[in-house]
Design a protein around this motif. Structure first.
Motif, PDB file in Angstrom:
ATOM      1  N   CYS A 160       0.840  -1.210   0.000  1.00  0.00           N
ATOM      2  CA  CYS A 160       0.000   0.000   0.000  1.00  0.00           C
ATOM      3  C   CYS A 160       0.869   1.252   0.000  1.00  0.00           C
ATOM      4  N   LYS A 161       1.921   1.224   0.810  1.00  0.00           N
ATOM      5  CA  LYS A 161       2.831   2.377   0.878  1.00  0.00           C
ATOM      6  C   LYS A 161       3.500   2.608  -0.469  1.00  0.00           C
ATOM      7  N   LEU A 162       3.972   1.515  -1.109  1.00  0.00           N
ATOM      8  CA  LEU A 162       4.597   1.637  -2.428  1.00  0.00           C
ATOM      9  C   LEU A 162       3.624   2.224  -3.447  1.00  0.00           C
ATOM     10  N   THR A 163       2.377   1.731  -3.402  1.00  0.00           N
ATOM     11  CA  THR A 163       1.365   2.165  -4.371  1.00  0.00           C
ATOM     12  C   THR A 163       0.963   3.618  -4.149  1.00  0.00           C
ATOM     13  N   LEU A 164       0.720   3.982  -2.905  1.00  0.00           N
ATOM     14  CA  LEU A 164       0.256   5.333  -2.601  1.00  0.00           C
ATOM     15  C   LEU A 164       1.341   6.382  -2.795  1.00  0.00           C
ATOM     16  N   ASN A 165       2.607   5.976  -2.745  1.00  0.00           N
ATOM     17  CA  ASN A 165       3.715   6.918  -2.950  1.00  0.00           C
ATOM     18  C   ASN A 165       4.000   7.194  -4.428  1.00  0.00           C
ATOM     19  N   LEU A 166       3.328   6.449  -5.311  1.00  0.00           N
ATOM     20  CA  LEU A 166       3.515   6.692  -6.743  1.00  0.00           C
ATOM     21  C   LEU A 166       2.918   8.042  -7.122  1.00  0.00           C
ATOM     22  N   PRO A 182      -4.071  -2.802  -8.899  1.00  0.00           N
ATOM     23  CA  PRO A 182      -3.808  -2.600 -10.332  1.00  0.00           C
ATOM     24  C   PRO A 182      -4.379  -1.295 -10.875  1.00  0.00           C
ATOM     25  N   ALA A 183      -5.587  -0.929 -10.406  1.00  0.00           N
ATOM     26  CA  ALA A 183      -6.208   0.314 -10.867  1.00  0.00           C
ATOM     27  C   ALA A 183      -5.436   1.527 -10.372  1.00  0.00           C
ATOM     28  N   MET A 184      -4.905   1.458  -9.148  1.00  0.00           N
ATOM     29  CA  MET A 184      -4.127   2.564  -8.589  1.00  0.00           C
ATOM     30  C   MET A 184      -2.794   2.715  -9.319  1.00  0.00           C
ATOM     31  N   VAL A 185      -2.185   1.587  -9.661  1.00  0.00           N
ATOM     32  CA  VAL A 185      -0.896   1.622 -10.360  1.00  0.00           C
ATOM     33  C   VAL A 185      -1.056   2.220 -11.761  1.00  0.00           C
ATOM     34  N   LYS A 186      -2.199   1.939 -12.406  1.00  0.00           N
ATOM     35  CA  LYS A 186      -2.422   2.405 -13.784  1.00  0.00           C
ATOM     36  C   LYS A 186      -2.449   3.924 -13.907  1.00  0.00           C
ATOM     37  N   ILE A 187      -2.867   4.630 -12.852  1.00  0.00           N
ATOM     38  CA  ILE A 187      -2.976   6.087 -12.952  1.00  0.00           C
ATOM     39  C   ILE A 187      -1.666   6.792 -12.577  1.00  0.00           C
ATOM     40  N   ALA A 188      -0.635   6.021 -12.238  1.00  0.00           N
ATOM     41  CA  ALA A 188       0.669   6.621 -11.933  1.00  0.00           C
ATOM     42  C   ALA A 188       1.285   7.194 -13.203  1.00  0.00           C
ATOM     43  N   CYS A 189       2.023   8.282 -13.045  1.00  0.00           N
ATOM     44  CA  CYS A 189       2.605   8.934 -14.225  1.00  0.00           C
ATOM     45  C   CYS A 189       4.112   8.686 -14.336  1.00  0.00           C
ATOM     46  N   ASP A 191       7.226   5.225 -14.397  1.00  0.00           N
ATOM     47  CA  ASP A 191       7.403   3.792 -14.649  1.00  0.00           C
ATOM     48  C   ASP A 191       7.099   3.010 -13.371  1.00  0.00           C
ATOM     49  N   THR A 192       6.213   2.024 -13.463  1.00  0.00           N
ATOM     50  CA  THR A 192       5.752   1.282 -12.281  1.00  0.00           C
ATOM     51  C   THR A 192       6.292  -0.147 -12.244  1.00  0.00           C
ATOM     52  N   THR A 193       7.381  -0.387 -12.943  1.00  0.00           N
ATOM     53  CA  THR A 193       7.935  -1.748 -13.023  1.00  0.00           C
ATOM     54  C   THR A 193       8.280  -2.310 -11.653  1.00  0.00           C
ATOM     55  N   THR A 194       8.856  -1.470 -10.773  1.00  0.00           N
ATOM     56  CA  THR A 194       9.257  -1.934  -9.437  1.00  0.00           C
ATOM     57  C   THR A 194       8.057  -2.426  -8.640  1.00  0.00           C
ATOM     58  N   GLU A 196       5.107  -3.360  -9.867  1.00  0.00           N
ATOM     59  CA  GLU A 196       4.523  -4.525 -10.531  1.00  0.00           C
ATOM     60  C   GLU A 196       5.325  -5.791 -10.241  1.00  0.00           C
ATOM     61  N   MET A 197       6.640  -5.670 -10.205  1.00  0.00           N
ATOM     62  CA  MET A 197       7.479  -6.823  -9.881  1.00  0.00           C
ATOM     63  C   MET A 197       7.297  -7.244  -8.424  1.00  0.00           C
ATOM     64  N   SER A 198       7.117  -6.256  -7.538  1.00  0.00           N
ATOM     65  CA  SER A 198       6.866  -6.558  -6.123  1.00  0.00           C
ATOM     66  C   SER A 198       5.545  -7.286  -5.951  1.00  0.00           C
ATOM     67  N   VAL A 199       4.526  -6.827  -6.693  1.00  0.00           N
ATOM     68  CA  VAL A 199       3.202  -7.476  -6.642  1.00  0.00           C
ATOM     69  C   VAL A 199       3.305  -8.910  -7.145  1.00  0.00           C
TER      70      VAL A 199
END
Length: 320
Positions: A160-166, A182-189, A191-194, A196-199
């Motif tokens: 959650c911390k990783l996602t919300l800090n994006l 996944p929906a929260m990660v999609k709206i990040a502006c 690169d979310t590779t880190t 996604e790999m953690s998930v």
């Protein structure tokens, strides 16, 4: 839908199924029915297994915890979803979104681990019946539950911390009916590779590892059942494990399709429907699956209904 159609000073906008207004109304009615089934069914399991002394065993201790988990899981999602479906306001506060995201992740990973713990319980009960109550003592059962909750809570807080800090660059429009990772990660502006790999790595730990342990447990259970000579013993063992195995198949099948498939092959609406299934439909199926195949639970529920009827009957007599 255009983002300007909605307003949100703080928090996020949950689009849900708003691009299909008629479908959204139908789904809200269906979700309400399933939510009521979840509330009544899981509450009945908890109360019946607590009141009936015959059900004070490790198996029903874990089942009570699973029912409590399902109640928390759906309650963190459904009320907000129905409010957004029935009115023009599609917003959720930032704090509400954070809570929903963390609870959703914690409950999902907890259920994966719970199902593995329950398979171990069935393994001991069938393969080592004489030592069952010695091995699965109350202290061990409580320790297993605390460990499962602790691991799940810790991992959900990290993700959650990783996602919300994006950084989102002002984008607060979520194309979903809940604040899901996944929906929260999609709206990040960025690169979310880190993330996604953690998930994916945690998906291996919380989904595939417990599933492997479950399959190993049921391999030993199947071997033990086949060696049982009395047919009655085989039937009892199959009935005892059948409910759990059914739940494992439905839950893990859906979660693996959702989170561990290669790439992003599912469409947006398909993803929403699968999320709807494992967060709302599956918790309502748990009470049905565990009661329809379980004679002890059915007897306990009959006693509960009978006691409630007698109580209401006495109240009517006192009033008259």
């Amino acid at each position: 839908m255009v983002q300007n159609n909605y307003t949100s000073v703080h928090g996020f906008i949950l689009l849900g199924f708003s691009d299909h207004p008629k479908l959204e109304m139908v789904l809200s009615g269906v979700v309400t029915i399933f939510y009521l089934i979840t509330l009544v069914g899981n509450t009945a399991i908890i109360v019946a297994s607590l009141l009936d002394s015959h059900l004070h065993t490790p198996m029903y201790f874990f089942l009570r915890n699973l029912s409590f988990l399902d109640l928390c899981f759906t309650t963190s999602i459904v009320p907000q979803m129905l409010v957004n479906s029935w009115g023009p306001d599609k917003t959720i506060s930032y704090v509400g979104c954070v809570i929903q995201l963390c609870v959703n992740m914690c409950m999902g990973s907890t259920e994966c681990l719970f199902l593995a713990v329950m398979s171990y319980d069935r393994f001991i009960a069938i393969c080592k019946p004489l030592l069952y109550l010695v091995i699965m003592n109350p202290h061990l059962c409580l320790k297993m539950i605390i460990t499962v909750w602790g691991i799940s809570l810790a991992s959900s807080v990290v993700l959650c911390k990783l996602t919300l800090n994006l950084p989102r660059c002002g984008n607060n429009l979520l194309d979903h009916f809940l604040c899901e990772l996944p929906a929260m990660v999609k709206i990040a502006c960025i690169d979310t590779t880190t993330v996604e790999m953690s998930v994916f790595a945690l998906g291996i730990v919380f989904v595939l590892t417990p599933l492997l342990l479950i399959l190993i447990s049921y391999g030993f259970i199947a071997n033990a059942v086949l060696r049982m000579k009395p047919k009655a013993g085989q039937r009892k063992a199959i009935n005892t494990c059948g409910s759990h195995l059914t739940m494992v198949s439905i839950f893990y099948g859906t979660v693996i399709y959702m989170y561990l498939q290669p790439g992003n092959s599912a469409s947006k609406d398909q993803g929403k429907f699968f999320t709807l299934f494992y967060t709302i439909v599956i918790p309502s199926l748990n009470p049905l699956i565990y009661t329809l195949r379980n004679k002890d639970m059915k007897d306990a529920l009959k006693k509960l209904v009978r006691a409630a009827y007698e109580s209401s009957k006495m109240k009517r007599k006192w009033k008259s």
